[in-house]
Scaffold this active site. Structure first.
Site, mmCIF file in Angstrom:
data_model
loop_
_atom_site.group_PDB
_atom_site.id
_atom_site.type_symbol
_atom_site.label_atom_id
_atom_site.label_comp_id
_atom_site.label_asym_id
_atom_site.label_seq_id
_atom_site.Cartn_x
_atom_site.Cartn_y
_atom_site.Cartn_z
ATOM 1 N N TYR A 14 0.832 -1.204 0.000
ATOM 2 C CA TYR A 14 0.000 0.000 0.000
ATOM 3 C C TYR A 14 0.872 1.262 0.000
ATOM 4 O O TYR A 14 0.556 2.246 -0.680
ATOM 5 C CB TYR A 14 -0.927 0.033 1.207
ATOM 6 C CG TYR A 14 -1.967 -1.072 1.226
ATOM 7 C CD1 TYR A 14 -2.614 -1.487 0.063
ATOM 8 C CD2 TYR A 14 -2.314 -1.705 2.413
ATOM 9 C CE1 TYR A 14 -3.564 -2.503 0.088
ATOM 10 C CE2 TYR A 14 -3.264 -2.711 2.450
ATOM 11 C CZ TYR A 14 -3.885 -3.103 1.282
ATOM 12 O OH TYR A 14 -4.822 -4.095 1.309
ATOM 13 N N GLU A 26 2.595 14.568 -9.609
ATOM 14 C CA GLU A 26 2.714 15.743 -8.753
ATOM 15 C C GLU A 26 3.954 16.518 -9.193
ATOM 16 O O GLU A 26 5.076 16.035 -9.065
ATOM 17 C CB GLU A 26 2.826 15.335 -7.284
ATOM 18 C CG GLU A 26 1.599 14.633 -6.733
ATOM 19 C CD GLU A 26 0.369 15.512 -6.723
ATOM 20 O OE1 GLU A 26 0.497 16.734 -6.491
ATOM 21 O OE2 GLU A 26 -0.738 14.982 -6.947
ATOM 22 N N GLU A 67 6.875 16.239 0.952
ATOM 23 C CA GLU A 67 6.067 16.421 -0.260
ATOM 24 C C GLU A 67 4.931 15.402 -0.325
ATOM 25 O O GLU A 67 3.807 15.736 -0.726
ATOM 26 C CB GLU A 67 6.960 16.312 -1.501
ATOM 27 C CG GLU A 67 6.291 16.760 -2.771
ATOM 28 C CD GLU A 67 5.858 18.204 -2.755
ATOM 29 O OE1 GLU A 67 4.645 18.460 -2.926
ATOM 30 O OE2 GLU A 67 6.713 19.088 -2.580
ATOM 31 N N GLU A 74 -3.405 17.749 0.859
ATOM 32 C CA GLU A 74 -4.158 18.446 -0.184
ATOM 33 C C GLU A 74 -5.317 17.604 -0.689
ATOM 34 O O GLU A 74 -6.435 18.107 -0.865
ATOM 35 C CB GLU A 74 -3.241 18.827 -1.346
ATOM 36 C CG GLU A 74 -2.325 19.976 -1.027
ATOM 37 C CD GLU A 74 -1.458 20.391 -2.208
ATOM 38 O OE1 GLU A 74 -1.444 19.676 -3.246
ATOM 39 O OE2 GLU A 74 -0.782 21.430 -2.105
ATOM 40 N N GLU A 83 -15.618 22.620 -2.245
ATOM 41 C CA GLU A 83 -15.792 24.022 -2.596
ATOM 42 C C GLU A 83 -14.717 24.847 -1.901
ATOM 43 O O GLU A 83 -14.137 24.418 -0.910
ATOM 44 C CB GLU A 83 -17.194 24.525 -2.206
ATOM 45 C CG GLU A 83 -17.472 24.565 -0.714
ATOM 46 C CD GLU A 83 -17.678 23.210 -0.041
ATOM 47 O OE1 GLU A 83 -17.425 23.135 1.175
ATOM 48 O OE2 GLU A 83 -18.059 22.231 -0.714
ATOM 49 N N HIS A 85 -12.901 27.196 0.467
ATOM 50 C CA HIS A 85 -13.153 27.624 1.845
ATOM 51 C C HIS A 85 -11.847 28.207 2.372
ATOM 52 O O HIS A 85 -10.775 27.636 2.157
ATOM 53 C CB HIS A 85 -13.596 26.440 2.704
ATOM 54 C CG HIS A 85 -14.094 26.838 4.046
ATOM 55 N ND1 HIS A 85 -13.258 27.184 5.078
ATOM 56 C CD2 HIS A 85 -15.356 26.955 4.521
ATOM 57 C CE1 HIS A 85 -13.975 27.499 6.134
ATOM 58 N NE2 HIS A 85 -15.253 27.365 5.825
ATOM 59 N N LYS A 92 -3.921 23.963 3.220
ATOM 60 C CA LYS A 92 -3.066 23.618 2.081
ATOM 61 C C LYS A 92 -1.809 24.487 2.043
ATOM 62 O O LYS A 92 -0.715 23.985 1.772
ATOM 63 C CB LYS A 92 -3.847 23.769 0.776
ATOM 64 C CG LYS A 92 -4.910 22.713 0.580
ATOM 65 C CD LYS A 92 -5.722 23.049 -0.652
ATOM 66 C CE LYS A 92 -5.973 21.840 -1.492
ATOM 67 N NZ LYS A 92 -6.684 22.144 -2.733
ATOM 68 N N ASP A 93 -1.974 25.768 2.323
ATOM 69 C CA ASP A 93 -0.821 26.679 2.323
ATOM 70 C C ASP A 93 0.176 26.320 3.421
ATOM 71 O O ASP A 93 1.396 26.367 3.208
ATOM 72 C CB ASP A 93 -1.282 28.123 2.501
ATOM 73 C CG ASP A 93 -2.051 28.651 1.298
ATOM 74 O OD1 ASP A 93 -2.002 27.999 0.227
ATOM 75 O OD2 ASP A 93 -2.711 29.706 1.440
#
Length: 119
Positions: A14, A26, A67, A74, A83, A85, A92-93
């Site tokens: 996995y 990516e 990473e 992410e 959506e 937000h 994420k930042d």
């Protein structure tokens, strides 16, 4: 609890599947992998010491792991918040910032290790 070798081997499968899902898909991971190849080639070219290899390998592992964590975060954020937000964007930042910190530290270490061979 009894140790289960089959379960352990399946877990490694996995993990490799997760890595394969990111490689080539990516962009930032691809950049880090290309940089890894360049750094390893430079290490062989300049004949860096065993200790320097240990530090380089540790840096590579930390940056690639960061990473992969970032990519996982992410994808999870996208799943739970499809959506836009503000908090999802912040998460994420922050994860991307963690990768940047690791990459900058690795680059500084690389400069420290390779500069004596260049100058």
């Amino acid at each position: 609890m009894k140790y289960n070798l089959k379960k352990q081997i399946r877990s490694f499968g996995y993990a490799w599947k997760g890595i394969r899902q990111c490689v080539g898909k990516e962009q930032n991971l691809s950049f880090h992998l290309i940089t890894t190849v360049v750094v390893i080639a430079a290490g062989f070219f300049f004949g860096i010491t065993r200790t320097e290899w240990i530090v380089i390998i540790l840096c590579i592992g930390v940056v690639i792991a960061a990473e992969l964590f970032n990519t996982a975060i992410e994808k999870l954020v996208d799943l739970v918040s499809p959506e836009r937000h503000p908090i999802a964007g912040q998460v994420k930042d922050i994860a991307a910032g963690a990768v940047l910190v690791c990459a900058v530290a690795a680059a500084i270490i690389g400069i420290i290790i390779f500069s004596p061979y260049l100058f």
